[in-house]
Design a protein around this motif. Structure first.
Motif, PDB file in Angstrom:
ATOM      1  N   UNK A   1       0.834  -1.182   0.000  1.00 17.09           N
ATOM      2  CA  UNK A   1       0.000   0.000   0.000  1.00 17.09           C
ATOM      3  C   UNK A   1       0.872   1.236   0.000  1.00 17.09           C
ATOM      4  N   UNK A   2       0.217   2.311  -0.300  1.00 19.95           N
ATOM      5  CA  UNK A   2       0.889   3.603  -0.398  1.00 19.95           C
ATOM      6  C   UNK A   2       0.623   4.423   0.868  1.00 19.95           C
ATOM      7  N   UNK A   3      -0.622   4.594   1.140  1.00 24.42           N
ATOM      8  CA  UNK A   3      -1.061   5.400   2.275  1.00 24.42           C
ATOM      9  C   UNK A   3      -2.344   4.808   2.837  1.00 24.42           C
ATOM     10  N   UNK A   4      -2.553   5.088   4.109  1.00 26.67           N
ATOM     11  CA  UNK A   4      -3.867   4.945   4.698  1.00 26.67           C
ATOM     12  C   UNK A   4      -4.358   6.336   5.075  1.00 26.67           C
ATOM     13  N   UNK A   5      -5.633   6.566   4.855  1.00 27.84           N
ATOM     14  CA  UNK A   5      -6.226   7.846   5.216  1.00 27.84           C
ATOM     15  C   UNK A   5      -7.456   7.594   6.078  1.00 27.84           C
ATOM     16  N   UNK A   6      -7.724   8.527   6.958  1.00 20.81           N
ATOM     17  CA  UNK A   6      -8.958   8.501   7.740  1.00 20.81           C
ATOM     18  C   UNK A   6      -9.825   9.681   7.319  1.00 20.81           C
ATOM     19  N   UNK A   7     -11.099   9.373   7.108  1.00 14.03           N
ATOM     20  CA  UNK A   7     -12.081  10.394   6.764  1.00 14.03           C
ATOM     21  C   UNK A   7     -13.178  10.375   7.821  1.00 14.03           C
ATOM     22  N   UNK A   8     -13.746  11.543   8.053  1.00 11.28           N
ATOM     23  CA  UNK A   8     -14.851  11.688   8.996  1.00 11.28           C
ATOM     24  C   UNK A   8     -16.087  12.126   8.222  1.00 11.28           C
ATOM     25  N   UNK A   9     -17.229  11.581   8.606  1.00 10.47           N
ATOM     26  CA  UNK A   9     -18.458  11.920   7.883  1.00 10.47           C
ATOM     27  C   UNK A   9     -19.572  12.239   8.870  1.00 10.47           C
ATOM     28  N   UNK A  10     -20.136  13.435   8.704  1.00  8.06           N
ATOM     29  CA  UNK A  10     -21.333  13.833   9.437  1.00  8.06           C
ATOM     30  C   UNK A  10     -22.554  13.506   8.579  1.00  8.06           C
ATOM     31  N   UNK A  11     -23.716  13.333   9.205  1.00  7.17           N
ATOM     32  CA  UNK A  11     -24.944  13.059   8.442  1.00  7.17           C
ATOM     33  C   UNK A  11     -25.205  14.141   7.397  1.00  7.17           C
ATOM     34  N   UNK A  12     -25.677  13.722   6.260  1.00  2.00           N
ATOM     35  CA  UNK A  12     -26.066  14.624   5.166  1.00  2.00           C
ATOM     36  C   UNK A  12     -24.889  15.408   4.586  1.00  2.00           C
ATOM     37  N   UNK A  13     -23.666  14.966   4.874  1.00  2.00           N
ATOM     38  CA  UNK A  13     -22.495  15.601   4.290  1.00  2.00           C
ATOM     39  C   UNK A  13     -21.599  14.536   3.676  1.00  2.00           C
ATOM     40  N   UNK A  14     -20.701  14.966   2.798  1.00  2.00           N
ATOM     41  CA  UNK A  14     -19.700  14.037   2.291  1.00  2.00           C
ATOM     42  C   UNK A  14     -18.586  13.855   3.293  1.00  2.00           C
TER      43      UNK A  14
END
Lengths: 115, 112
Positions: free
Chosen positions: B30-43
């Motif tokens: 793999x190259x990278x791991x990323x973490x994303x956060x998501x709120x309701x009704x948003x990307x």
């Protein structure tokens, strides 16, 4: 606000129909990505375009197609819709070709409901 | 084929305590791991990343740890705040960045 816009926000249609989802990337971003998120599922990568050319393909059905136009906006076309296609469809954009941990900026999504 | 697993669908934590979100993967390349956060009704929005050559990356209250031998990474949030309540996705980017694979997400509840 990520700067990525998606239209429409909601779409209700019937099985067998065809719909087009539209995405405008952040100003200056050259890559556009499409993802599908079904109920309680993670985001499934569908396809990536970079500067008008298809760059990477994920689990995209043959009934689905996409393109990126010279002004860099992108459209995802879904045809012969089935109930199982009901999902949130996200578009994301990134500055360059992707990879190397490049951040993707996501739009708010289009919620598709197939009845 | 690469799989990214977030085995805990949800996590509840008291405000001020540590939140630990876990992610397992199958392919060592793999190259990278990323973490994303998501709120309701948003990307999803980008939170923090870690490259394959590191074992830790820190940004304010957020720290990601990578254990390559166990094919495991974790996101630590200290101290947790009610505004951290969201769905957190772990994402794998393969070599050359030809694909990004997301986990199913973990819903974090931070109780005041």
């Amino acid at each position: 606000d990520s700067g990525v816009t998606q239209t429409p926000k909601h779409l209700i249609t019937a099985t067998g129909q065809r719909v087009t989802l539209r995405c405008s990337p952040r100003s200056g971003d050259l890559s556009v990505y499409w993802y599908q998120q079904s109920l309680d599922q993670g985001l499934q990568f569908l396809i990536q375009y970079y500067n008008g050319e298809e760059r990477a393909k994920g689990n995209i059905l043959e009934r689905f197609s996409a393109q990126q136009f010279p002004d860099l906006h992108s459209e995802l076309n879904l045809s012969s819709l089935e109930l199982g296609d009901s999902a949130l469809y996200f578009c994301a954009s990134s500055l360059s070709i992707g990879g190397r941990g490049e951040t993707q900026y996501f739009g708010p999504g289009t919620r598709l409901l197939v009845l | 084929d690469q799989q990214v697993k977030q085995n805990s669908p949800s996590l509840s934590v008291q405000e001020g305590r540590i939140s630990i979100l876990n992610c397992d993967y199958t392919n060592s390349m793999f190259d990278y791991f990323l973490w994303y956060k998501k709120y309701p009704a948003e990307g999803p929005t980008f939170l923090i990343s870690i490259s394959s050559i590191k074992d830790k990356n820190e940004d304010g209250r957020f720290t990601v740890f990578l254990n390559k031998s166990a094919k495991h990474l974790s996101l630590h949030i200290v101290p947790s705040q009610p505004g951290d309540s969201a769905v957190y996705f772990c994402a794998w980017t393969g070599p050359g960045g030809f694909k990004t694979i997301f986990g199913a997400g973990t819903r974090l509840f931070v109780k005041a």
